[in-house]
Design a protein around this motif. Structure first.
Motif, PDB file in Angstrom:
ATOM      1  N   GLY A 161      -4.240  -0.769  -4.151  1.00 28.76           N
ATOM      2  CA  GLY A 161      -4.188  -0.600  -5.591  1.00 28.76           C
ATOM      3  C   GLY A 161      -3.143  -1.430  -6.305  1.00 28.76           C
ATOM      4  O   GLY A 161      -3.060  -1.400  -7.541  1.00 28.76           O
ATOM      5  N   GLU A 162      -2.340  -2.179  -5.578  1.00 28.50           N
ATOM      6  CA  GLU A 162      -1.267  -2.981  -6.183  1.00 28.50           C
ATOM      7  C   GLU A 162      -1.676  -4.448  -6.253  1.00 28.50           C
ATOM      8  O   GLU A 162      -2.070  -5.042  -5.245  1.00 28.50           O
ATOM      9  N   PHE A 195      -9.595  -9.904  -2.691  1.00 29.72           N
ATOM     10  CA  PHE A 195      -9.456 -11.087  -3.544  1.00 29.72           C
ATOM     11  C   PHE A 195      -9.825 -10.672  -4.974  1.00 29.72           C
ATOM     12  O   PHE A 195     -10.890 -10.109  -5.188  1.00 29.72           O
ATOM     13  N   VAL A 196      -8.968 -10.981  -5.941  1.00 22.75           N
ATOM     14  CA  VAL A 196      -9.205 -10.577  -7.317  1.00 22.75           C
ATOM     15  C   VAL A 196      -9.620 -11.804  -8.136  1.00 22.75           C
ATOM     16  O   VAL A 196      -8.927 -12.832  -8.131  1.00 22.75           O
TER      17      VAL A 196
END
Length: 246
Positions: A208-209, A242-243
């Motif tokens: 979540g970070e 991967f964002v």
């Protein structure tokens, strides 16, 4: 030879399931390929589903007898990923990439995915069931999908997905036949040269970070070596996300 025989299935739950059943029934040979016009319960990595409009895209599974030990599983994963890169870049060009571990990317968008499942007999790696889904003719994707792309969207052209699947088999065959002859480090260096975000800052998420990280290496085991604030993390599949930033 991969793609001989080449089976065309009108409709199936999953080409990987179908191929596995053929192996378990003892009626398959290494190199057998299964192409589905429609797949209604396709499987992706980590339990994700994969669906496609009938006849629109490549839905393909090949059965392989790897000339490797179980400790060398990632060599097969790299081989399959590189073969798909060879194939897709022929049509989509040099912006084709491999997203770790074996997704097919164009720029920062996903063009395809791979799921390799293994069949063991004791400690012997008897077969690998390599399932591939590649977006070929899809004109529009559901809004819920974050970053998909199809070959048609890239080139503006319509393709014969069955013919392209047969062509993909020739790329797989060449890479697979080279596998016993190539050193692991040579294969891994080529894989890294095609890798999405390699040695480039990118946005990632763990537990979540969000943070900025840099892919520094891929280990022989297949673990991702990611630099975060000067520290090197070794991560397995599913441990990092991967964002997309654009």
């Amino acid at each position: 030879m991969i793609g001989s025989p080449f089976h065309v299935l009108a409709s199936v739950d999953s080409t990987n399931n179908y191929a596995t059943a053929e192996v378990n029934a003892g009626i398959v040979t290494s190199g057998s390929a299964y192409f589905a016009m429609e797949q209604y319960a396709g499987k992706g990595q980590r339990g994700k589903s994969w669906s496609s409009v009938p006849g629109e895209n490549i839905i393909l599974t090949v059965v392989l007898q790897p000339p490797l030990t179980l400790s060398q599983q990632f060599m097969l994963s790299m081989t399959v990923a590189l073969a798909q890169h060879d194939f897709f870049s022929k049509y989509a060009g040099s912006e084709t990439a491999i997203k770790w571990p074996n997704d097919l990317y164009w720029r920062d968008r996903k063009a395809g995915g791979t799921l390799i499942e293994n069949i063991l007999r004791g400690s012997q790696w008897q077969y690998a069931i390599a399932g591939m889904g590649i977006n070929i003719n899809t004109p529009h994707f559901p809004p819920a999908l974050v970053n998909p792309v199809s070959l048609k969207q890239i080139t503006g052209k319509e393709y014969d997905s069955l013919a392209l699947a047969q062509e993909l088999c020739t790329f797989l065959d060449k890479r697979f036949n080279d596998l016993p002859l190539i050193q692991e480090t040579v294969l891994r260096n080529e894989y890294k040269s095609k890798l999405f975000r390699f040695n480039e800052p990118g946005l990632y998420k763990i537990d979540g970070e969000f943070f900025t990280g840099i892919i520094r290496d891929i280990l022989p085991s297949g673990l991702l070596q990611l630099e975060r604030e000067g520290k090197l993390l070794e991560l397995g599949v599913g441990e990092v996300e991967f964002v997309k930033t654009t």
